[in-house]
Write a protein that holds these residues in place. Structure first.
Motif, PDB file in Angstrom:
ATOM      1  N   ASN A 272      46.716  29.740  42.912  1.00  0.00           N
ATOM      2  CA  ASN A 272      46.516  31.171  42.662  1.00  0.00           C
ATOM      3  C   ASN A 272      45.291  31.749  43.365  1.00  0.00           C
ATOM      4  OD1 ASN A 272      48.770  31.377  40.917  1.00  0.00           O
ATOM      5  ND2 ASN A 272      47.562  30.492  39.253  1.00  0.00           N
ATOM      6  N   THR A 273      44.358  30.894  43.781  1.00  0.00           N
ATOM      7  CA  THR A 273      43.108  31.419  44.361  1.00  0.00           C
ATOM      8  C   THR A 273      42.848  30.951  45.788  1.00  0.00           C
ATOM      9  OG1 THR A 273      41.791  29.568  43.449  1.00  0.00           O
ATOM     10  CG2 THR A 273      42.038  31.540  42.071  1.00  0.00           C
ATOM     11  N   ILE A 274      43.725  30.116  46.346  1.00  0.00           N
ATOM     12  CA  ILE A 274      43.495  29.613  47.710  1.00  0.00           C
ATOM     13  C   ILE A 274      43.411  30.764  48.710  1.00  0.00           C
ATOM     14  CG2 ILE A 274      44.549  28.330  49.620  1.00  0.00           C
ATOM     15  CD1 ILE A 274      45.598  26.336  47.553  1.00  0.00           C
ATOM     16  N   ALA A 275      44.306  31.736  48.559  1.00  0.00           N
ATOM     17  CA  ALA A 275      44.381  32.834  49.534  1.00  0.00           C
ATOM     18  C   ALA A 275      43.147  33.732  49.532  1.00  0.00           C
ATOM     19  CB  ALA A 275      45.627  33.673  49.277  1.00  0.00           C
ATOM     20  N   ASN A 276      42.403  33.784  48.405  1.00  0.00           N
ATOM     21  CA  ASN A 276      41.227  34.677  48.345  1.00  0.00           C
ATOM     22  C   ASN A 276      39.912  33.912  48.253  1.00  0.00           C
ATOM     23  OD1 ASN A 276      41.251  33.749  45.750  1.00  0.00           O
ATOM     24  ND2 ASN A 276      41.560  35.743  44.768  1.00  0.00           N
ATOM     25  N   GLY A 277      39.899  32.721  48.843  1.00  0.00           N
ATOM     26  CA  GLY A 277      38.653  31.963  48.913  1.00  0.00           C
ATOM     27  C   GLY A 277      38.226  31.343  47.592  1.00  0.00           C
ATOM     28  N   GLY A 278      39.164  31.117  46.676  1.00  0.00           N
ATOM     29  CA  GLY A 278      38.841  30.495  45.391  1.00  0.00           C
ATOM     30  C   GLY A 278      38.283  31.457  44.364  1.00  0.00           C
ATOM     31  N   LEU A 279      38.342  32.770  44.656  1.00  0.00           N
ATOM     32  CA  LEU A 279      37.714  33.783  43.796  1.00  0.00           C
ATOM     33  C   LEU A 279      38.424  33.901  42.447  1.00  0.00           C
ATOM     34  CD1 LEU A 279      35.343  35.809  44.145  1.00  0.00           C
ATOM     35  CD2 LEU A 279      37.067  37.542  44.666  1.00  0.00           C
ATOM     36  N   LEU A 280      37.637  33.923  41.367  1.00  0.00           N
ATOM     37  CA  LEU A 280      38.136  34.124  40.004  1.00  0.00           C
ATOM     38  C   LEU A 280      37.682  35.498  39.504  1.00  0.00           C
ATOM     39  CD1 LEU A 280      37.266  30.626  38.474  1.00  0.00           C
ATOM     40  CD2 LEU A 280      39.556  31.459  39.036  1.00  0.00           C
ATOM     41  N   PRO A 281      38.417  36.122  38.585  1.00  0.00           N
ATOM     42  CA  PRO A 281      37.962  37.392  38.009  1.00  0.00           C
ATOM     43  C   PRO A 281      36.629  37.201  37.286  1.00  0.00           C
ATOM     44  CG  PRO A 281      40.241  36.918  37.409  1.00  0.00           C
ATOM     45  CD  PRO A 281      39.694  35.670  38.012  1.00  0.00           C
ATOM     46  N   LYS A 282      35.814  38.262  37.255  1.00  0.00           N
ATOM     47  CA  LYS A 282      34.540  38.139  36.562  1.00  0.00           C
ATOM     48  C   LYS A 282      34.779  37.888  35.076  1.00  0.00           C
ATOM     49  CE  LYS A 282      33.422  42.997  35.553  1.00  0.00           C
ATOM     50  NZ  LYS A 282      32.416  44.066  35.702  1.00  0.00           N
ATOM     51  N   PHE A 283      33.865  37.165  34.464  1.00  0.00           N
ATOM     52  CA  PHE A 283      34.037  36.810  33.049  1.00  0.00           C
ATOM     53  C   PHE A 283      32.684  36.717  32.363  1.00  0.00           C
ATOM     54  CE2 PHE A 283      33.771  32.873  35.496  1.00  0.00           C
ATOM     55  CZ  PHE A 283      32.842  32.116  34.798  1.00  0.00           C
ATOM     56  N   GLY A 284      32.745  36.808  31.047  1.00  0.00           N
ATOM     57  CA  GLY A 284      31.553  36.650  30.229  1.00  0.00           C
ATOM     58  C   GLY A 284      31.711  35.463  29.301  1.00  0.00           C
ATOM     59  N   VAL A 317      34.056  22.401  41.775  1.00  0.00           N
ATOM     60  CA  VAL A 317      32.775  22.837  42.329  1.00  0.00           C
ATOM     61  C   VAL A 317      32.862  24.358  42.367  1.00  0.00           C
ATOM     62  CG1 VAL A 317      31.319  22.986  44.380  1.00  0.00           C
ATOM     63  CG2 VAL A 317      32.274  20.784  43.697  1.00  0.00           C
ATOM     64  N   ILE A 318      31.829  25.031  41.891  1.00  0.00           N
ATOM     65  CA  ILE A 318      31.870  26.494  41.866  1.00  0.00           C
ATOM     66  C   ILE A 318      30.728  27.096  42.671  1.00  0.00           C
ATOM     67  CG2 ILE A 318      33.013  26.548  39.615  1.00  0.00           C
ATOM     68  CD1 ILE A 318      30.339  27.343  38.378  1.00  0.00           C
ATOM     69  N   LYS A 319      30.950  28.330  43.133  1.00  0.00           N
ATOM     70  CA  LYS A 319      29.922  29.074  43.887  1.00  0.00           C
ATOM     71  C   LYS A 319      29.712  30.422  43.207  1.00  0.00           C
ATOM     72  CE  LYS A 319      30.674  31.385  47.794  1.00  0.00           C
ATOM     73  NZ  LYS A 319      30.853  31.774  49.214  1.00  0.00           N
ATOM     74  N   LEU A 320      28.452  30.834  43.073  1.00  0.00           N
ATOM     75  CA  LEU A 320      28.129  32.127  42.468  1.00  0.00           C
ATOM     76  C   LEU A 320      28.359  33.251  43.477  1.00  0.00           C
ATOM     77  CD1 LEU A 320      26.995  33.739  40.062  1.00  0.00           C
ATOM     78  CD2 LEU A 320      24.698  33.381  41.011  1.00  0.00           C
ATOM     79  N   ILE A 321      29.187  34.214  43.099  1.00  0.00           N
ATOM     80  CA  ILE A 321      29.459  35.380  43.943  1.00  0.00           C
ATOM     81  C   ILE A 321      28.566  36.551  43.539  1.00  0.00           C
ATOM     82  CG2 ILE A 321      31.219  37.008  44.738  1.00  0.00           C
ATOM     83  CD1 ILE A 321      31.666  34.091  45.619  1.00  0.00           C
ATOM     84  N   GLU A 322      28.499  36.808  42.231  1.00  0.00           N
ATOM     85  CA  GLU A 322      27.686  37.929  41.753  1.00  0.00           C
ATOM     86  C   GLU A 322      27.401  37.790  40.264  1.00  0.00           C
ATOM     87  OE1 GLU A 322      27.550  42.831  42.145  1.00  0.00           O
ATOM     88  OE2 GLU A 322      29.209  41.687  42.997  1.00  0.00           O
ATOM     89  N   LYS A 323      26.244  38.299  39.840  1.00  0.00           N
ATOM     90  CA  LYS A 323      25.891  38.352  38.420  1.00  0.00           C
ATOM     91  C   LYS A 323      25.929  39.805  37.944  1.00  0.00           C
ATOM     92  CE  LYS A 323      23.191  34.169  37.610  1.00  0.00           C
ATOM     93  NZ  LYS A 323      22.013  33.614  36.892  1.00  0.00           N
ATOM     94  N   TYR A 324      26.369  39.991  36.717  1.00  0.00           N
ATOM     95  CA  TYR A 324      26.445  41.320  36.116  1.00  0.00           C
ATOM     96  C   TYR A 324      25.669  41.306  34.794  1.00  0.00           C
ATOM     97  CZ  TYR A 324      30.399  41.760  39.348  1.00  0.00           C
ATOM     98  OH  TYR A 324      31.201  41.766  40.457  1.00  0.00           O
ATOM     99  N   PRO A 325      24.353  41.461  34.856  1.00  0.00           N
ATOM    100  CA  PRO A 325      23.566  41.431  33.615  1.00  0.00           C
ATOM    101  C   PRO A 325      23.843  42.659  32.741  1.00  0.00           C
ATOM    102  CG  PRO A 325      22.196  42.087  35.473  1.00  0.00           C
ATOM    103  CD  PRO A 325      23.524  41.717  36.046  1.00  0.00           C
ATOM    104  N   ILE A 326      23.470  42.576  31.473  1.00  0.00           N
ATOM    105  CA  ILE A 326      23.602  43.720  30.567  1.00  0.00           C
ATOM    106  C   ILE A 326      22.644  44.813  31.024  1.00  0.00           C
ATOM    107  CG2 ILE A 326      23.434  44.510  28.177  1.00  0.00           C
ATOM    108  CD1 ILE A 326      25.638  42.460  28.652  1.00  0.00           C
ATOM    109  N   THR A 327      23.187  46.019  31.228  1.00  0.00           N
ATOM    110  CA  THR A 327      22.354  47.140  31.677  1.00  0.00           C
ATOM    111  C   THR A 327      22.201  48.152  30.542  1.00  0.00           C
ATOM    112  OG1 THR A 327      24.305  48.222  32.606  1.00  0.00           O
ATOM    113  CG2 THR A 327      23.026  46.826  34.087  1.00  0.00           C
ATOM    114  N   SER A 328      21.791  49.371  30.880  1.00  0.00           N
ATOM    115  CA  SER A 328      21.555  50.393  29.858  1.00  0.00           C
ATOM    116  C   SER A 328      22.870  50.876  29.251  1.00  0.00           C
ATOM    117  CB  SER A 328      20.825  51.590  30.464  1.00  0.00           C
ATOM    118  OG  SER A 328      21.663  52.257  31.389  1.00  0.00           O
ATOM    119  N   PHE A 329      22.784  51.458  28.077  1.00  0.00           N
ATOM    120  CA  PHE A 329      23.972  51.988  27.400  1.00  0.00           C
ATOM    121  C   PHE A 329      24.649  53.059  28.258  1.00  0.00           C
ATOM    122  CE2 PHE A 329      25.856  55.285  24.655  1.00  0.00           C
ATOM    123  CZ  PHE A 329      26.846  54.521  24.039  1.00  0.00           C
TER     124      PHE A 329
END
Length: 537
Positions: A272-284, A317-329
């Motif tokens: 399911n992820t080979i075609a997009n470079g192993g990318l997974l949907p963002k998750f918490g 093996v995983i690679k970090l693409i982006e972090k989404y920290p908690i921001t303002s309300f």
């Protein structure tokens, strides 16, 4: 349907009220049309009228009178009693009433509460005793007694894990001893989430109910939430020595600088992820297996990659693409609002609204009339024997027959549950029926839509359908007006001629309506109206 809505919406507008607006501008026979009626339509349509002459008050008034004549004739023909018209109006009423049925204050509170919970993650355990939302009082009491026994044993010193193994009916208890791991907002059903976040660390909650049954929860820790992450992964699905050798090869090549995406294509077995470079949907927190979450949130910098690690699925093996920290309300409010609604916030708002309306209205239940429905064969009773008043909402009477119709095909629920649903339905129905008296903007919008739809149906019957079906009339019109056209072949230019024929039929129709109904314009009121628009641009 869409065209009908567009046609009707040309005459919708914002309500504008004042002392002068209540003055009568003109009458059609004895039916008054007020300044406010004209202003709503005129001001709404100013921007979409391209003809400068029509923007003049006098010219637009002429169009508006023609429109009101069509409305008058449509009611005279009883087009408002046609089944399709009534069905469409009922559908529009339900759509129009929706914003009034939501408790906006309650929704705003849910969104703010969700933000506070999103900022923290919990680690908690629970015990579940299953009971259906529609269970009988006997089964409900039995389940509640069982959860109270679990509480008693924990308070007497037995470990939560051992009590969970003994009492919990959650299928996962045998492997996790009741521990749910880490989670944040929106990972559990709302009632569970609310109870868990209201329980202090190290304490035991009081029993509470969800759609699954009765629960108790204990919170082990409460920590700041890391937010969400997006990662890519390389997956080897063999938990074997060969699988370990292959993932080590991947890791060594990454350390040598080989592109992660290239290794995904060569080695990863996640189709399911080979075609997009192993990318997974963002998750918490609480969305992925714990080992994947731990590795993902441990990565500090974008493009950092993990050492090989194992899950029950295989090697990763995983690679970090982006972090989404908690921001303002303020930055998160829109996203949180969507999540609140998607997770049942609207349903909870509906519930709050029903409770508010029950308190607002004087509702009386006639117990002797209700008692009849506890008979075993009540659904087989003769409807005409159920004539007593069962319920009143203010001055409105609701009969036994109405509840009988409500329960007839609902055999899987107890009468008590059905009766509560019925009362809620009738209270909401009463509220919607009275919106025309309590909400001026709703009343105006509904009225204008009703009239717009009537005019559409009237024009379709008297002009549009006639022009299509009356081929002889079309030929005669073309013959009589041949000199105005540059062509002689009607068959090749039928669309152009038909448009002109429709205009002709409409003008003829208006002349007939002007003869049939007496239009009386109040000239002094019109003069003041013209002066108002000249003064105010």
């Amino acid at each position: 349907m869409k065209f009908k809505i567009l046609f009707a919406s040309l005459f919708l507008s914002l309500a504008v009220y004042s002392q002068k607006d209540s003055a009568i501008l003109f009458k059609i026979d004895n039916k008054p049309v007020f300044v406010s009626d004209f202003k709503r339509v005129y001001e709404k349509n100013l921007d979409i009228v391209s003809d400068k002459d029509q923007k003049a008050v006098e010219s637009y008034l002429d169009l508006f009178i023609n429109y009101q004549l069509k409305v008058k004739e449509a009611y005279s023909l009883k087009l408002d009693t046609v089944k399709t018209y009534k069905s469409e109006i009922n559908s529009y009423k339900n759509q129009l009433a929706k914003p009034y049925l939501q408790d906006s204050t309650f929704i705003k509170k849910l969104i703010k509460d969700a933000y506070q919970r999103t900022k923290h993650m919990l680690n908690a355990s629970h015990i579940l005793v299953k009971v259906s939302p529609n269970a009988t009082p006997k089964d409900t009491l039995k389940a509640y007694a069982k959860i109270l026994n679990a509480v008693k044993e924990i308070k007497n010193g037995t470990s939560f894990a051992n009590v969970a193994l003994k009492y919990s009916e959650d299928p996962s208890v045998k492997s996790n001893f009741g521990n749910l791991g880490n989670f944040t907002a929106f990972k559990m059903v709302y009632s569970f989430e609310k109870a868990a976040y209201n329980t202090k660390v190290g304490e035991l909650s009081t029993p509470f109910r969800t759609q699954f049954g009765y629960h108790i929860v204990t919170v082990h820790s409460k920590k700041p939430s890391p937010g969400e992450v997006k990662i890519a992964h390389i997956f080897i699905n063999k938990n074997t020595i060969k699988g370990k050798e292959k993932i080590d090869t991947v890791y060594n090549q990454l350390k040598l600088g080989v592109a992660f995406e290239k290794l995904v294509k060569k080695y990863s077995q996640d189709r399911n992820t080979i075609a997009n470079g192993g990318l997974l949907p963002k998750f918490g927190i609480g969305r992925m297996p714990t080992s994947i979450e731990d590795e993902a949130f441990a990565l500090k910098n974008v493009n950092d990659f993990s050492k090989p690690f194992q899950t029950r699925f295989g090697w990763h093996v995983i690679k970090l693409i982006e972090k989404y920290p908690i921001t303002s309300f303020e930055k998160m409010e829109k996203e949180l609002a969507k999540k609140v609604k998607a997770s049942g916030g609207n349903r909870l708002s509906d519930l709050a609204m029903k409770q508010k309306l029950r308190k607002k209205y004087n509702t009386k239940i006639y117990q002797p009339a209700k008692k009849v429905f506890y008979q075993q064969q009540i659904r087989s009773a003769k409807r005409d024997t159920l004539t007593k008043t069962l319920l009143t909402i203010e001055q409105k009477k609701i009969s036994q027959q109405q509840f009988f119709d409500f329960i007839r095909n609902r055999r899987h629920l107890p009468i008590d549950v059905l009766f509560e649903d019925f009362v809620d339905q009738e209270v909401l129905s009463y509220f919607k029926e009275n919106l025309i008296h309590t909400q001026p903007s709703y009343a105006e919008t509904l009225k204008e839509y009703q009239e717009g739809l009537l005019v559409f149906d009237f024009m379709q019957q008297k002009v549009w359908n006639k022009s299509v079906k009356d081929s002889l009339g079309l030929q005669q019109f073309f013959k009589a007006n041949k000199s105005t056209y540059k062509f002689t072949d009607l068959s090749k230019n039928k669309g152009t001629v038909m448009n002109d024929y429709q205009t002709y039929l409409e003008n003829e129709l208006i002349q007939d309506l002007r003869k049939k109904y007496k239009v009386t314009i109040r000239k002094r009121t019109l003069k003041k109206l013209i002066k108002h628009y000249k003064t105010n641009g």
